[in-house]
Design a protein around this motif. Structure first.
Motif, short mmCIF file in Angstrom:
data_model
loop_
_atom_site.label_atom_id
_atom_site.label_comp_id
_atom_site.label_asym_id
_atom_site.label_seq_id
_atom_site.Cartn_x
_atom_site.Cartn_y
_atom_site.Cartn_z
N PRO B 37 35.10 31.40 30.16
CA PRO B 37 34.96 30.33 28.45
C PRO B 37 34.28 29.36 28.68
CG PRO B 37 37.38 30.64 28.34
CD PRO B 37 36.49 31.20 30.24
N ASN B 38 33.61 29.24 27.30
CA ASN B 38 33.10 28.21 26.91
C ASN B 38 34.25 26.73 26.57
OD1 ASN B 38 29.58 28.46 27.19
ND2 ASN B 38 30.01 29.94 25.34
N GLY B 39 34.04 25.59 27.25
CA GLY B 39 35.05 24.75 26.48
C GLY B 39 35.72 24.78 27.77
N LYS B 42 35.15 24.20 32.77
CA LYS B 42 34.64 24.31 34.06
C LYS B 42 33.52 22.58 34.38
CE LYS B 42 32.41 28.07 32.74
NZ LYS B 42 32.98 27.65 31.33
N SER B 43 32.86 22.18 33.46
CA SER B 43 32.31 21.54 33.68
C SER B 43 32.75 19.83 33.83
CB SER B 43 31.29 20.86 33.12
OG SER B 43 30.31 22.26 32.78
N THR B 44 34.77 19.79 33.33
CA THR B 44 34.75 18.88 33.36
C THR B 44 35.14 18.63 35.26
OG1 THR B 44 35.45 19.16 30.98
CG2 THR B 44 36.97 17.47 32.43
N LEU B 45 36.24 19.27 35.15
CA LEU B 45 36.15 19.73 36.91
C LEU B 45 35.18 19.75 38.01
CD1 LEU B 45 37.67 20.74 38.93
CD2 LEU B 45 37.61 22.84 39.00
N GLY B 54 34.61 7.21 32.67
CA GLY B 54 34.30 9.04 31.07
C GLY B 54 36.19 10.20 31.61
N TYR B 55 36.11 10.07 32.94
CA TYR B 55 36.99 11.59 33.07
C TYR B 55 38.30 11.16 33.69
CZ TYR B 55 33.38 14.48 31.42
OH TYR B 55 31.97 14.94 30.87
N ALA B 56 39.14 10.67 33.03
CA ALA B 56 40.64 10.05 34.05
C ALA B 56 41.66 11.40 34.25
CB ALA B 56 41.06 9.22 32.92
N PHE B 86 24.30 19.55 38.41
CA PHE B 86 24.61 19.31 36.99
C PHE B 86 24.10 20.79 35.93
CE2 PHE B 86 25.42 14.65 36.19
CZ PHE B 86 25.37 14.12 37.71
N GLN B 87 24.68 20.55 34.97
CA GLN B 87 24.88 21.97 34.54
C GLN B 87 23.87 21.36 33.55
OE1 GLN B 87 27.82 23.02 31.68
NE2 GLN B 87 26.59 24.59 30.38
N TYR B 88 23.37 20.25 33.43
CA TYR B 88 22.52 19.67 32.43
C TYR B 88 22.15 18.30 33.02
CZ TYR B 88 24.19 21.95 28.67
OH TYR B 88 25.02 23.13 27.29
N1 LIG Z 1 32.65 13.29 26.61
C1 LIG Z 1 33.39 14.15 25.91
N2 LIG Z 1 34.09 13.51 25.12
C2 LIG Z 1 34.69 14.75 23.91
N3 LIG Z 1 35.09 15.90 24.30
C3 LIG Z 1 34.46 16.21 26.02
C4 LIG Z 1 33.84 15.52 26.07
N4 LIG Z 1 33.11 16.36 27.41
C5 LIG Z 1 33.92 17.51 26.93
N5 LIG Z 1 34.57 17.33 26.68
C6 LIG Z 1 35.08 18.49 25.91
O1 LIG Z 1 36.20 19.47 27.20
C7 LIG Z 1 36.19 20.46 27.45
C8 LIG Z 1 35.99 21.29 27.94
O2 LIG Z 1 34.65 20.93 28.43
P1 LIG Z 1 33.46 21.48 29.35
O3 LIG Z 1 34.26 20.81 30.54
O4 LIG Z 1 32.66 20.87 29.06
O5 LIG Z 1 34.03 22.95 29.67
P2 LIG Z 1 32.55 24.21 30.27
O6 LIG Z 1 31.90 23.88 31.45
O7 LIG Z 1 33.79 24.98 30.60
O8 LIG Z 1 31.77 24.78 28.82
C9 LIG Z 1 35.69 20.59 25.96
O9 LIG Z 1 37.03 20.84 24.55
C10 LIG Z 1 34.83 19.32 25.33
O10 LIG Z 1 34.86 20.07 24.45
#
Ligand SMILES: Nc1ncnc2c1ncn2[C@@H]1O[C@H](COP(=O)(O)OP(=O)(O)O)[C@@H](O)[C@H]1O
Ligand SMILES: [Mg+2]
Lengths: 244, 248
Positions: B37-39, B42-45, B54-56, B86-88
């Motif tokens: 699901p969104n959020g 996945k992108s964070t990974l 910023g991704y600690a 990149f997604q974006y």
């Molecule tokens: N730069 C950021 N600052 C604050 N919260 C973030 C940031 N990037 C992502 N998040 C939060 O991290 C969570 C996971 O986001 P993300 O990895 O983009 O999810 P997905 O790609 O699975 O949709 C979300 O709750 C999002 O709001």
């Protein structure tokens, strides 16, 4: 008889951010170089002060004439470039300026562009990159006189700060006494786009190279269309190396 | 051979825990799909693997090709063979795509102790990869991603991947924004570039349609910052039918 003008203080708008100490050593300043571009003529000049100091140029651009001035202000502890430009009917003026400062440098581009007759255009673009404790200032005054209808004056001033102690001052000033005037101006001070930097790094560029690419592109905006734009860009890139 | 081993990875963004003990092993030659699901994170990974500031990382480990991935700077990860789609994709005004890619390719080669690509060799490679993705070479010379449509950006990402020739690619929703024809071209491009011995892919997607072209060996569901379910290709079909909640 009046004597030489007294050394200005920072209360004077045009010297608000100047390095008055450095200025005192150069005072009184020589008269500006005066250039008259005849009607229908064209003029271009690249100003690259190789040891800073104050460079003053007064331009009177005749009817239908074109003038372009490009400035690379990056040398000396104090570098100030003053431009006083008067545009006659349907004249055209372009200023492209870049300032690259580091250490304790104070760099300034101070322009006064007066549209005194109808239908003239002016385009001013200044890009500054400031590192260390450097100060970069761009004061751009655009005056549109009564009767100078149909004036088109654009000013774009942007600065990037590479270090927390660097300073940028940008003050566009507009005085309009005519009708049907188009004056666009934008000024922005910021940092290098972090997303862009990471994108470039993620492709394998080390951070300094990524920054250099983005900064060179930023600076190049000032030299787009310049007759010797390539030389200016090369000089700017060399200076960038020292900043990074 | 294990290519990527993620063990109990924990990461936070802006002080907020996002990845909460994620484990995943990818072997050379495999294609893994990650859905969720969104959020979910996945992108964070992807960003965490790429080393985005910023991704600690607050816990766990990631081993890539036998090396501690998390100890490397982003550009070193690229030189080690990691590519992040990149997604974006980011627009970079004034920086020519071709110029930046040549510099990037050569920076990677230098880091690996290889000879740089000449201008001619680079252009030939770029032309081949652009042709594979049916992208006009002129677009590659333009400022990076500036003024590209969403679909063009995704295609350009794959051209970049083709030029950089990574061992391992994390492709974050590369299929979003693509029309049907572009989806096929991108799918075939991914296969041509990455479906080779010694390479592997982590494909983040919401849709089965990309997986019709790029057949995954494994499908994982990422929810709440960890992998909550793993299956074969049939899991993607089931997710599409039933949604994430039922499947998780
Ligand atoms: N730069 C950021 N600052 C604050 N919260 C973030 C940031 N990037 C992502 N998040 C939060 O991290 C969570 C996971 O986001 P993300 O990895 O983009 O999810 P997905 O790609 O699975 O949709 C979300 O709750 C999002 O709001
Ligand atoms: Mg995402």
């Amino acid at each position: 008889m009046t004597g030489p003008a007294p050394l200005p203080t920072r209360k004077a708008e045009a010297f608000r951010y100047a390095d008055i100490g450095a200025l005192a050593k150069l005072w009184p300043l020589p008269e500006p170089e005066s250039v008259v571009v005849p009607a229908g003529g064209s003029f271009s000049r690249a100003i690259v002060p190789d040891a800073g100091g104050v460079t003053r140029l007064a331009l009177s651009i005749g009817k239908g004439a074109k003038a372009a001035v490009h400035v690379l202000n990056c040398n000396g502890d104090y570098g100030r470039v003053e431009l006083d430009v008067t545009l006659h009917e349907s004249a055209d003026f372009t200023l492209g300026g870049a300032q690259l400062g580091a250490g304790t440098q104070t760099l300034e581009i101070v322009s006064t562009v007066s549209h005194v007759e109808p239908g003239a255009t002016s385009r001013q673009t200044v890009r500054s990159v400031l590192a260390g404790r450097a100060t970069g200032t761009c004061l751009g005054r655009v005056a549109v006189a009564r009767g100078a209808d149909g004036t088109d004056a654009a000013q774009s001033v942007r600065a990037l700060l590479l270090d927390p102690a660097a300073t940028a001052n940008a003050r566009p000033e507009l005085e309009i006494f005519a009708d049907d005037v188009k004056c666009a101006h934008g000024c922005a001070v910021g940092e290098l786009d972090a997303q862009g930097l990471f994108y470039l790094q993620s492709r394998g560029l080390p951070l300094p190279d990524a920054r250099r690419l983005m900064l060179a592109a930023f600076i190049a905006e000032a030299f787009a269309g310049a007759g010797d734009g390539e030389r200016l860009e090369r000089l700017a890139r060399e200076r960038l190396e020292a900043l990074l | 051979m294990t290519m990527l081993q993620i063990d109990n990875l924990q990461a936070e963004v802006a002080g907020k825990p996002i990845l909460k003990g994620l484990s995943l092993t990818v072997n050379a030659g495999e294609i893994h799909a990650i859905m969720g699901p969104n959020g979910a994170g996945k992108s964070t990974l992807g960003y965490t693997l790429g080393g985005r500031p910023g991704y600690a990382v607050t816990g766990g480990s990631v081993t890539f090709d036998g090396r501690d991935l998390l100890a490397l700077a982003p550009h070193e990860r690229a030189a080690a063979g990691l590519f992040l789609g990149f997604q974006y994709p980011v627009e970079i005004p004034g920086v020519s795509g071709a110029q930046f890619l040549r510099e990037a390719a050569n920076a990677q080669r230098k880091a690996r102790g290889e000879e740089p690509l000449s201008g001619g060799a680079f252009l030939k490679l770029a032309r081949e990869q652009a042709a594979l993705l049916r992208m006009d070479m002129d677009m590659l010379k333009r400022p990076v991603n500036v003024g590209f449509s969403g679909g063009e950006k995704k295609r350009a990402e794959m051209v970049q991947m083709g030029i950089l020739d990574p061992k391992f690619a994390v492709l974050d929703e590369t299929d979003s924004g693509l029309d049907i024809d572009a989806l096929r071209i991108v799918g075939e491009g991914i296969n041509a570039i990455m479906r080779r011995p010694g390479k592997a892919v982590l494909l983040i997607t919401h849709y089965q349609r990309l997986l019709d072209y790029v057949r995954p060996d494994f499908v994982h569901v990422l929810a709440g910052g960890r992998i909550v379910r793993t299956g074969g290709p049939e899991l993607a079909l089931q997710l599409e039918e039933q949604g994430y909640e039922a499947a998780a």
